[in-house]
Design an enzyme around this catalytic site. Structure first.
Site, PDB file in Angstrom:
ATOM      1  N   HIS A  22       5.885   0.862   6.605  1.00 55.20           N
ATOM      2  CA  HIS A  22       5.889   2.319   6.423  1.00 55.20           C
ATOM      3  C   HIS A  22       6.670   2.927   7.585  1.00 55.20           C
ATOM      4  O   HIS A  22       6.584   2.426   8.716  1.00 55.20           O
ATOM      5  CB  HIS A  22       4.461   2.892   6.490  1.00 55.20           C
ATOM      6  CG  HIS A  22       3.682   2.868   5.217  1.00 55.20           C
ATOM      7  ND1 HIS A  22       2.328   2.586   5.194  1.00 55.20           N
ATOM      8  CD2 HIS A  22       4.036   3.127   3.928  1.00 55.20           C
ATOM      9  CE1 HIS A  22       1.896   2.664   3.944  1.00 55.20           C
ATOM     10  NE2 HIS A  22       2.911   2.991   3.162  1.00 55.20           N
TER      11      HIS A  22
ATOM     12  N   ARG B 234      -4.399   0.421  -4.550  1.00 55.79           N
ATOM     13  CA  ARG B 234      -4.521   1.731  -3.910  1.00 55.79           C
ATOM     14  C   ARG B 234      -4.259   2.901  -4.862  1.00 55.79           C
ATOM     15  O   ARG B 234      -4.548   4.056  -4.521  1.00 55.79           O
ATOM     16  CB  ARG B 234      -3.576   1.814  -2.700  1.00 55.79           C
ATOM     17  CG  ARG B 234      -3.936   0.854  -1.576  1.00 55.79           C
ATOM     18  CD  ARG B 234      -3.271   1.264  -0.259  1.00 55.79           C
ATOM     19  NE  ARG B 234      -3.804   2.540   0.230  1.00 55.79           N
ATOM     20  CZ  ARG B 234      -3.359   3.175   1.305  1.00 55.79           C
ATOM     21  NH1 ARG B 234      -2.371   2.659   2.009  1.00 55.79           N
ATOM     22  NH2 ARG B 234      -3.885   4.323   1.701  1.00 55.79           N
TER      23      ARG B 234
ATOM     24  N   CYS C 114      -1.911   6.597  10.579  1.00 55.08           N
ATOM     25  CA  CYS C 114      -2.256   6.242   9.197  1.00 55.08           C
ATOM     26  C   CYS C 114      -3.554   6.920   8.749  1.00 55.08           C
ATOM     27  O   CYS C 114      -3.741   7.197   7.576  1.00 55.08           O
ATOM     28  CB  CYS C 114      -2.441   4.736   9.052  1.00 55.08           C
ATOM     29  SG  CYS C 114      -0.991   3.781   9.457  1.00 55.08           S
TER      30      CYS C 114
ATOM     31  N   ARG D 117       7.763   0.405   0.534  1.00 54.71           N
ATOM     32  CA  ARG D 117       6.770   1.129  -0.255  1.00 54.71           C
ATOM     33  C   ARG D 117       7.417   2.272  -1.049  1.00 54.71           C
ATOM     34  O   ARG D 117       7.611   2.167  -2.241  1.00 54.71           O
ATOM     35  CB  ARG D 117       5.659   1.672   0.650  1.00 54.71           C
ATOM     36  CG  ARG D 117       4.878   0.581   1.387  1.00 54.71           C
ATOM     37  CD  ARG D 117       4.049  -0.242   0.414  1.00 54.71           C
ATOM     38  NE  ARG D 117       3.244  -1.248   1.078  1.00 54.71           N
ATOM     39  CZ  ARG D 117       2.029  -1.057   1.573  1.00 54.71           C
ATOM     40  NH1 ARG D 117       1.468   0.135   1.510  1.00 54.71           N
ATOM     41  NH2 ARG D 117       1.365  -2.037   2.139  1.00 54.71           N
TER      42      ARG D 117
HETATM   43  N1  ARG Z   1      -3.621  -1.407   4.265  1.00 55.52           N
HETATM   44  C1  ARG Z   1      -2.872  -0.208   4.082  1.00 55.52           C
HETATM   45  C2  ARG Z   1      -1.643  -0.474   3.227  1.00 55.52           C
HETATM   46  O1  ARG Z   1      -1.056  -1.508   3.386  1.00 55.52           O
HETATM   47  C3  ARG Z   1      -2.461   0.372   5.398  1.00 55.52           C
HETATM   48  C4  ARG Z   1      -1.772   1.686   5.256  1.00 55.52           C
HETATM   49  C5  ARG Z   1      -1.343   2.236   6.566  1.00 55.52           C
HETATM   50  N2  ARG Z   1      -0.919   3.571   6.425  1.00 55.52           N
HETATM   51  C6  ARG Z   1       0.184   4.074   6.996  1.00 55.52           C
HETATM   52  N3  ARG Z   1       0.380   5.351   6.919  1.00 55.52           N
HETATM   53  N4  ARG Z   1       1.057   3.310   7.574  1.00 55.52           N
HETATM   54  O2  ARG Z   1      -1.290   0.302   2.390  1.00 55.52           O
END
Ligand code: ARG
Length: 303
Positions: free
Chosen positions: A179, A104, A273, A150
């Site tokens: 998150h 990402r 998200c 994260r």
């Molecule tokens: N697949 C993405 C990740 O794992 C999903 C992100 C979801 N975003 C959020 N704001 N919770 O990073």
């Protein structure tokens, strides 16, 4: 106007205010790597369906009177649809993102460019791992900040310094709720909804202390990413499966607005998200700029 019968007298009546959001269509959506427990690359995803659900979410915001800006999606970045992870914008000042996963990481630069091209002059790219509104929730008074999976704890101090707002650090403990915005949603300036089990015992105590009147989410609410909702102060857009949460919100005078986001949930995402809130400065320009403050941090950019 009469308060709803069940509302405590001292509670303000939920009142929507118009918002400005940034979204990114899931044109290149896929689940081809797994960086959270929701993502199973062996399970098929339907891009057309994801796009249809995303369009419906956008239409929902427009119907509620909000403005939606759209950023161009990029091939090879299947998670770019989750715009919330790409910046934290308070009073027109932007703290960009630095992703934990290599997959990402390139998203941050696309969003940085969008902000620059759209006149955001106060923009800082973070040094610490920072997944933006995924882990930061602005109540209007404090910035609630998640860590554990994260965003680095160091990013919380960085956010406080860059954005000039008080930060409250919260520890996430359940990998399904990786998150902050998968377990907590700001309803308005006074109230939040959250799923206590996603937080460490100390963080639960902090939340109870700060928000004794919060709406609490259940296992079932959390398991459909029901806490990943978007409130404008009155309307709360949330996954349609979160019927229990919707009922509790309605009892408090909020108006639940259910949406089908099932395809994007395969990647661990919900309405929030997909939505980054662009919070304007009080008078168009940023307050700092208005005061003529220098923009000091080393990573700060001039445009
Ligand atoms: N697949 C993405 C990740 O794992 C999903 C992100 C979801 N975003 C959020 N704001 N919770 O990073």
């Amino acid at each position: 106007m009469d308060a709803p019968a069940s509302a405590v007298q001292s509670r303000p009546i939920p009142t929507p205010t118009t918002r400005r959001y940034l979204m990114c269509p899931p044109r290149y959506f896929a689940v081809e790597y797994s960086i959270n427990p929701w993502m199973d690359p062996s399970q098929p995803v339907d891009v057309e369906r994801a796009l249809a659900q995303w369009h419906e979410l956008r239409e929902t915001y427009l119907r509620l009177g909000h403005t939606v800006e759209v950023i161009e999606p990029q091939p090879g970045l299947p998670d770019m649809v989750f715009a919330a992870n790409s910046g934290t914008v308070i009073d027109g000042r932007v703290l960009g993102a630095r992703f934990r996963s290599t997959q990402r990481a390139p998203e941050a630069e696309h969003f940085r460019r969008w902000f620059v091209e759209h006149g955001y002059r106060d923009l800082v790219m973070p040094n610490a791992i920072n997944e933006a509104e995924g882990d930061f929730a602005w109540t209007g008074t404090v910035l609630l900040a998640g860590t554990g999976f994260r965003t680095d704890a160091a990013a919380h101090a960085e956010a406080q310094e860059v954005l000039g707002v008080p930060v409250v650090s919260l520890q996430l403990i359940d990998p399904r709720y990786y998150h902050l915005d998968t377990a907590l949603l700001v309803l308005d300036a006074d109230t939040i909804a959250y799923y206590p089990e996603a937080f460490s015992p100390g963080s639960r105590r902090v939340l109870r202390r700060l928000f004794p009147d919060a709406v609490l989410g259940t296992d079932a609410d959390a398991a459909c990413l029901g806490l990943n909702g978007v409130s404008d102060g009155g309307n709360v857009v949330l996954p349609m499966e979160a019927t229990g949460l919707a009922e509790r919100l309605a009892e408090r005078g909020y108006r639940p607005v259910p949406v089908d986001i099932s395809e994007l949930r395969k990647s661990g995402g919900g309405p929030k998200c997909c939505t980054l809130e662009l919070r304007a400065a009080a008078h168009g320009a940023s307050r700092a700029a208005a005061r003529g403050e220098p923009r000091g941090a080393a990573t700060e950019m001039s445009v």
